[in-house]
Design an enzyme around this catalytic site. Structure first.
Site, PDB file in Angstrom:
ATOM      1  N   ARG A  60      24.036 -11.694 -18.341  1.00 30.44           N
ATOM      2  CA  ARG A  60      22.819 -11.063 -17.828  1.00 30.44           C
ATOM      3  C   ARG A  60      22.540  -9.786 -18.629  1.00 30.44           C
ATOM      4  NH1 ARG A  60      18.441 -11.895 -14.514  1.00 30.44           N
ATOM      5  NH2 ARG A  60      18.190 -10.405 -12.828  1.00 30.44           N
ATOM      6  N   ASP A 115      13.684  -6.801 -12.292  1.00 26.34           N
ATOM      7  CA  ASP A 115      14.524  -7.407 -11.239  1.00 26.34           C
ATOM      8  C   ASP A 115      15.336  -6.354 -10.483  1.00 26.34           C
ATOM      9  OD1 ASP A 115      13.773 -10.021 -11.258  1.00 26.34           O
ATOM     10  OD2 ASP A 115      15.450 -10.760 -12.452  1.00 26.34           O
ATOM     11  N   THR A 175      12.275 -18.557 -16.496  1.00 32.96           N
ATOM     12  CA  THR A 175      13.685 -18.904 -16.483  1.00 32.96           C
ATOM     13  C   THR A 175      13.763 -20.391 -16.790  1.00 32.96           C
ATOM     14  OG1 THR A 175      13.962 -17.275 -14.746  1.00 32.96           O
ATOM     15  CG2 THR A 175      15.736 -18.872 -14.965  1.00 32.96           C
ATOM     16  N   THR A 211      17.114 -16.653 -18.879  1.00 36.63           N
ATOM     17  CA  THR A 211      15.761 -16.197 -18.544  1.00 36.63           C
ATOM     18  C   THR A 211      15.312 -15.009 -19.378  1.00 36.63           C
ATOM     19  OG1 THR A 211      14.411 -15.449 -16.664  1.00 36.63           O
ATOM     20  CG2 THR A 211      16.651 -14.623 -16.727  1.00 36.63           C
TER      21      THR A 211
HETATM   22  N1  GLY Z   1      14.631 -13.141 -13.355  1.00 40.27           N
HETATM   23  C1  GLY Z   1      14.782 -14.012 -12.265  1.00 40.27           C
HETATM   24  C2  GLY Z   1      16.165 -14.022 -11.726  1.00 40.27           C
HETATM   25  O1  GLY Z   1      17.087 -13.667 -12.464  1.00 40.27           O
HETATM   26  O2  GLY Z   1      16.369 -14.347 -10.584  1.00 40.27           O
END
Ligand code: GLY
Length: 573
Positions: A109, A424, A382, A400
């Site tokens: 991430r 987010d 995503t 994503t």
């Molecule tokens: N960007 C959408 C997620 O990671 O849930």
């Protein structure tokens, strides 16, 4: 020989007649499932949201690569041929099931730049500045995809980086022919294609929308991928690619630094897991959405869903309640495990599930009694793909750049879109982000922290053998999409085609309405739900649960491309 051919014909008949494992749902007229997105084989299967990428993955498997090799090749290929969502400018999660039953989770991430702060998107009056966390360089988190994919290849793959990136380089250099499904995605994301570096690549002659059968060539991206193939991960994080992105960021009010790239780390954690009706369900731990998937399953394990009926007011009320209760906890408690203490042991305990079940009575649970943070989501940029190889290794990847075409910016000469994953985070306590997300303190923006995600690459197994590989895009709808694929297959006995393609519903308490795809719920059932206090709102389709099922008796692997992503493909051999 005749015996083998007869066996293949028989298996074909079983699969196409939906008798292989799940006999019931194909008779329902609720589903308009297509058979085009179906592929099966004894050896390996790849399902992704873009056909060229799926075929590249299959070729890797046929050339002796394992599921991880194929997954890395698909990841790089989707960065070329599914540019809305596949990426090297974003981040994601990879779940690996090894043939011996061992499971690994890799978190790549994006993280917040070192100059980030909790109030960076607020003006002097403490109001959110519109667009700052979604568009342009200030919205960009430090990308993790290249480090994550390369780490997985080195640790769990068998092929060289060059072998798995070369097909993507060729796809970018020679171009790929756009299908209607690809063009529809460009149309949908058109407002994100105006920045000159983006328009130059994704608009025809820099101005017009591409049409089906057009060839999309991406020379800058081919060069970037070639650098990664030749010089490895450092080319992206310590070399000219990082330099170009940071220079563009500095020129455009961004805060990305060379230090952010050089310091970026991926993590390998234990996945979360739960047991459901004799199956082991493994998924993404925080900052991913697997805890929410498992919490819903733990609650539902106390009911006989089949006996409660297919989409009756009783069964839906039970499922909606599990969704509301799990989302309440997600929004209140969860955040990046490197920064906050996630109480996942408590949330996933059987005792806790029992206490949550006690809250479910005849009427809908008032969302205010569960949590105060609202949550709403539309489709996100995503994508999910699944791979199973001939030895029984399986890989589920969801990655994503957040919204369609990410932050809508490309640094000169790099050829890849940058994410807007910073949105987010809880951009302001009590306020919604681009998808209506109103999250808690655990998800506040801090330097180096990763924003909370809903991505839930998931593998269901029994006796260490893979049974189902699934996952989906769709922001907060991801965990509920994954849940529905699982209960459709396990509780309602559907074949995988129907389990994936059945119309979906989504509920999280706030907004106080159940979202439904067309034909998900009959008018009679809707009246029953209204009696219990639910409001139901029709919505356009969401998600793309690119899934694989392995028949426990024959070992035949069946891949299903979700009908919601017509550019995708399931391939097998
Ligand atoms: N960007 C959408 C997620 O990671 O849930």
């Amino acid at each position: 020989m005749v015996g083998v051919i007869s066996l293949i014909i028989f298996i074909n008949y079983l699969i196409n007649s939906s008798l292989l494992i799940y006999p019931t749902f194909s008779k329902s007229n609720l589903v308009r499932a297509t058979t085009l997105g179906k592929a099966y084989g004894k050896n390996g299967v790849v399902v992704s949201t873009q056909k060229d990428a799926s075929e590249i993955g299959l070729k890797i498997l046929k050339n002796g690569g394992n599921a991880v090799d194929a997954a890395i090749a698909v990841g790089y290929a989707l960065a070329v041929s599914d540019p809305c969502c596949g990426n090297i400018g974003g981040g994601g999660f990879m779940l690996i099931h090894q043939a011996d039953g061992t499971e690994k989770f890799i978190n790549f991430r994006e993280s917040a730049p070192l100059k980030a702060s909790a109030d960076m998107y607020l003006d002097q009056e403490n109001n959110l500045i519109e667009g700052l966390s979604t568009q342009g360089y200030l919205a960009v988190g430090v990308p993790g995809t290249v480090k994550g994919l390369n780490y997985a290849l080195e640790k769990y793959g068998t092929m060289s980086l060059k072998q798995v990136i070369d097909p993507a380089i060729n796809l970018a250099k020679q171009g790929y022919v756009l299908q209607q499904g690809d063009v529809d995605i460009f149309d949908r994301g058109k407002k994100k294609l105006s920045e000159p570096n983006v328009a130059k690549i994704f608009l025809k002659n820099g101005t017009d929308t591409y049409q089906p059968q057009d060839l999309l060539v991406q020379s800058d991206l081919a060069n970037t991928l070639s650098l990664i193939a030749q010089q490895g991960t450092d080319a992206f994080y310590k070399g000219s690619i990082a330099e170009k992105v940071v220079a563009a960021s500095e020129k455009n009010n961004g805060i990305l630094s060379l230090e952010d790239f050089a310091n970026y780390q991926i993590s390998e954690y234990e996945p979360v897991s739960c047991s459901y009706r004799g199956y082991q369900v493994t998924s993404s731990p925080p900052p991913g959405g697997g805890t929410t998937v498992c919490q819903m399953l733990n609650i539902l394990s106390g009911y006989d869903l089949k006996q409660l009926g297919w989409r009756t007011p009783q069964s839906l009320h039970t499922i909606f309640s599990s969704m509301l209760l799990a989302f309440g906890d997600r929004n209140h408690y969860l955040g990046d495990p490197d920064f906050v203490n996630n109480p996942t042991d408590k949330l996933l305990s059987i005792d806790y599930a029992t206490s949550l079940r006690d809250k479910i009575a005849f009427e809908a649970i008032p969302p205010e009694s569960i949590y105060t943070n609202g949550l709403q989501s539309e489709g996100t940029s995503t994508t999910h793909y699944s791979v199973v190889d001939r030895d029984g290794n399986a890989v589920a990847v969801t990655y994503t750049i957040n919204s369609y075409f990410g932050a809508g910016v490309i640094a000169p000469e790099t050829g890849f879109l940058l994410n807007n994953e910073m949105d987010d985070f809880t951009t302001k306590l009590g306020e919604a982000n681009q998808f209506g997300l109103r999250q808690g303190e655990a998800n506040l923006n801090e330097p180096g922290k990763r924003p909370l995600s809903s991505m839930s690459p998931t593998i269901v197994s029994k006796h260490n053998q893979v049974y189902l590989v699934t996952g989906s895009p769709g922001g907060s709808t991801i965990p509920t999409t994954v849940l529905q694929v699982i209960i459709n297959a396990i509780d309602y006995g559907m074949n995988l085609n129907d389990a994936v393609n059945a119309p979906r519903f989504h509920y999280q308490g706030f907004p106080k309405s159940v979202r439904t795809e067309a034909q998900a719920i009959t008018p009679k059932t809707m009246r029953g739900l209204q009696l219990r206090g639910y409001k139901v709102t029709p919505s356009r389709q969401w998600g793309a649960a690119e899934s694989i099922l392995v028949d426990p008796k024959t070992g035949i692997k069946l891949g299903i491309n979700d009908i919601r992503k017509p550019a995708g493909k399931a391939v097998a051999y």
